[in-house]
Write a protein that holds these residues in place. Structure first.
Motif, PDB file in Angstrom:
ATOM      1  N   ARG A   1       0.206  11.208   5.138  1.00 45.63           N
ATOM      2  CA  ARG A   1      -1.112  11.942   4.517  1.00 45.63           C
ATOM      3  C   ARG A   1      -0.488  13.606   4.592  1.00 45.63           C
ATOM      4  O   ARG A   1      -1.157  14.294   3.496  1.00 45.63           O
TER       5      ARG A   1
ATOM      6  N   GLU B   1      -6.010   4.265   3.450  1.00 40.87           N
ATOM      7  CA  GLU B   1      -6.875   4.474   5.009  1.00 40.87           C
ATOM      8  C   GLU B   1      -6.696   3.037   5.515  1.00 40.87           C
ATOM      9  O   GLU B   1      -7.849   3.453   6.666  1.00 40.87           O
TER      10      GLU B   1
ATOM     11  N   LEU C   1      -3.903   8.777  -1.121  1.00 46.45           N
ATOM     12  CA  LEU C   1      -4.658   8.957   0.541  1.00 46.45           C
ATOM     13  C   LEU C   1      -5.844   7.865   0.092  1.00 46.45           C
ATOM     14  O   LEU C   1      -6.143   7.834   1.603  1.00 46.45           O
ATOM     15  N   HIS C   2      -5.765   7.901  -0.577  1.00 50.54           N
ATOM     16  CA  HIS C   2      -7.186   5.803  -0.928  1.00 50.54           C
ATOM     17  C   HIS C   2      -6.176   5.238  -0.405  1.00 50.54           C
ATOM     18  O   HIS C   2      -6.358   4.375   0.265  1.00 50.54           O
ATOM     19  N   ALA C   3      -5.089   4.999  -0.916  1.00 47.60           N
ATOM     20  CA  ALA C   3      -3.936   3.819  -0.367  1.00 47.60           C
ATOM     21  C   ALA C   3      -3.879   3.713   1.298  1.00 47.60           C
ATOM     22  O   ALA C   3      -3.463   2.578   1.543  1.00 47.60           O
TER      23      ALA C   3
ATOM     24  N   ASN D   1       2.047   7.299  -6.506  1.00 46.64           N
ATOM     25  CA  ASN D   1       1.039   8.180  -6.619  1.00 46.64           C
ATOM     26  C   ASN D   1       1.915   9.858  -6.458  1.00 46.64           C
ATOM     27  O   ASN D   1       1.394  10.818  -7.288  1.00 46.64           O
TER      28      ASN D   1
ATOM     29  N   HIS E   1      -5.331  12.377  -4.702  1.00 44.22           N
ATOM     30  CA  HIS E   1      -6.307  11.353  -3.682  1.00 44.22           C
ATOM     31  C   HIS E   1      -6.059   9.624  -4.022  1.00 44.22           C
ATOM     32  O   HIS E   1      -6.591   9.841  -2.829  1.00 44.22           O
ATOM     33  N   ASP E   2      -5.577   9.659  -4.967  1.00 45.28           N
ATOM     34  CA  ASP E   2      -5.223   7.747  -5.002  1.00 45.28           C
ATOM     35  C   ASP E   2      -4.034   7.463  -3.955  1.00 45.28           C
ATOM     36  O   ASP E   2      -3.950   6.362  -3.387  1.00 45.28           O
TER      37      ASP E   2
ATOM     38  N   TYR F   1       1.129   4.500  -2.522  1.00 44.37           N
ATOM     39  CA  TYR F   1       1.067   5.324  -1.917  1.00 44.37           C
ATOM     40  C   TYR F   1       2.792   6.711  -2.468  1.00 44.37           C
ATOM     41  O   TYR F   1       1.838   7.815  -3.150  1.00 44.37           O
TER      42      TYR F   1
ATOM     43  N   ASN G   1      -5.878  14.621  -8.372  1.00 42.85           N
ATOM     44  CA  ASN G   1      -6.241  12.802  -8.896  1.00 42.85           C
ATOM     45  C   ASN G   1      -4.976  12.187  -8.048  1.00 42.85           C
ATOM     46  O   ASN G   1      -5.293  10.820  -7.326  1.00 42.85           O
TER      47      ASN G   1
ATOM     48  N   ARG H   1       0.955  -0.850  -0.114  1.00 42.07           N
ATOM     49  CA  ARG H   1      -0.030  -0.386  -0.065  1.00 42.07           C
ATOM     50  C   ARG H   1       0.827   1.014   0.083  1.00 42.07           C
ATOM     51  O   ARG H   1       0.508   1.766  -0.632  1.00 42.07           O
TER      52      ARG H   1
END
Ligand code: IPE
Ligand code: IPE
Ligand code: MG
Ligand code: MG
Length: 294
Positions: free
Chosen positions: A283, A273, A269-271, A212, A266-267, A209, A263, A205
């Protein structure tokens, strides 16, 4: 809410102290050490070493025990900047708010200072501290050397040089940037996650992060080259256009580049979660990368 600035300041101070100490053990009065120290201590943001420490903390590891690895990565980064600025490459005169190494010293000294920093980095990576299992330490050396070399940063720099005046497709440009800038940012995060004792899932993960934010970082660098303030940035702007470089703004436009960077963050940060608040610095760094003015 997590406040990134004191975190960054604290980590930068740790890294700067470690770097200064590493160079003081050399014969400090020699011209080569003066040039190495000049560029290394000129005031970089220390993003890569901070990422290494923050990735370790995110998986529950320590920061302090990774300082040698973090410092080595910053040495590699600084060497790449010294050479990137040389007349044969980007021919830049200002870096980190000061005359570039070859302007302050001379070209031969700048070439040698870069060479000396990259070799010192691998010397530092190979120092046995007793905290890291040898197998893991060898893996770190392999990851960093691959990221710094022709399969990573150097490969990207070569593509960057070859592409001057030759517009690349978006896919080619992404590949160039992933190698030129992304590889070392990914290696910083990955080594931190590995040395911090992350699980395979956490490491994977954190790789997503890093991929990206690495790309977002370079998109932001391209944007700042157009609309940044050279005073704040400590380096010249408008140079990509002058040298007909393929950049994200030149390829997809300035506003689209900004959306694209958002974007990517955003991706990233999603990783993160599934991580708890120990990943808050990561973050914060993701947001910082597209908000930064330098
Ligand atoms: C600049 O890197 C070169 C790129 C890879 C875009 P940084 O923006 O991290 O530079 P410093 O270390 O803060 O000077
Ligand atoms: C520098 O890239 C990247 C490396 C040194 C690997 P750029 O040439 O795009 O960055 P700046 O604008 O000189 O910092
Ligand atoms: Mg360049
Ligand atoms: Mg450059």
């Amino acid at each position: 809410l997590f406040d990134l600035n004191p975190y960054l300041a604290q980590k930068q101070a740790l890294i700067n102290g470690f770097l200064l100490n590493a160079l003081q053990s050399e014969p400090a009065d020699s011209r080569i050490v003066q040039a190495m120290t000049y560029s290394l201590m000129a005031g970089g943001k220390r993003l890569r070493p901070v990422l290494c420490l923050a990735a370790s903390e995110a998986v529950g590891g320590s920061a302090e025990s990774l300082l040698g690895v973090a410092a080595a990565i910053e040495m590699i980064h600084t060497y790449s900047l010294i050479h990137d600025d040389l007349p044969a490459m980007d021919d830049d005169r200002l870096r980190r708010g000061k005359p570039t190494c070859h302007v302050q010293f001379d070209e031969a000294t700048a070439i040698l200072a870069g060479d000396a920093l990259v070799t010192l980095a691998f010397q530092m990576l190979s120092i046995v501290t007793g905290q890291t299992p040898p197998q893991r330490q060898l893996e770190v050396i392999r990851i960093v050397s691959q990221a710094a070399g022709y399969q990573g940063m150097i490969g990207g720099q070569m593509m960057d040089m070859e592409s001057e005046g030759k517009p690349l497709t978006l896919e080619e440009l992404k590949r160039l940037q992933a190698m030129k800038t992304g590889a070392l940012i990914e290696a910083s995060t990955r080594t931190g996650a590995i040395l911090g004792g992350g699980t395979p899932d956490q490491i994977q993960r954190l790789e997503v992060y890093a991929r990206n934010i690495g790309l977002a970082f370079q998109v932001r660098d391209d944007i700042l080259n157009i609309e940044g303030d050279p005073e704040i940035m400590g380096k010249a702007t408008g140079t990509d256009g002058d040298r007909k470089k393929s950049t994200f703004p030149s390829r997809i436009g300035l506003n689209e580049s900004k959306t694209y960077a958002e974007n990517l963050v955003h991706d990233a940060l999603h990783a993160l979660e599934v991580f708890d608040n120990k990943a808050d610095p990561l973050r914060g760094i993701a947001h910082y990368i597209i908000d930064r003015k330098k």
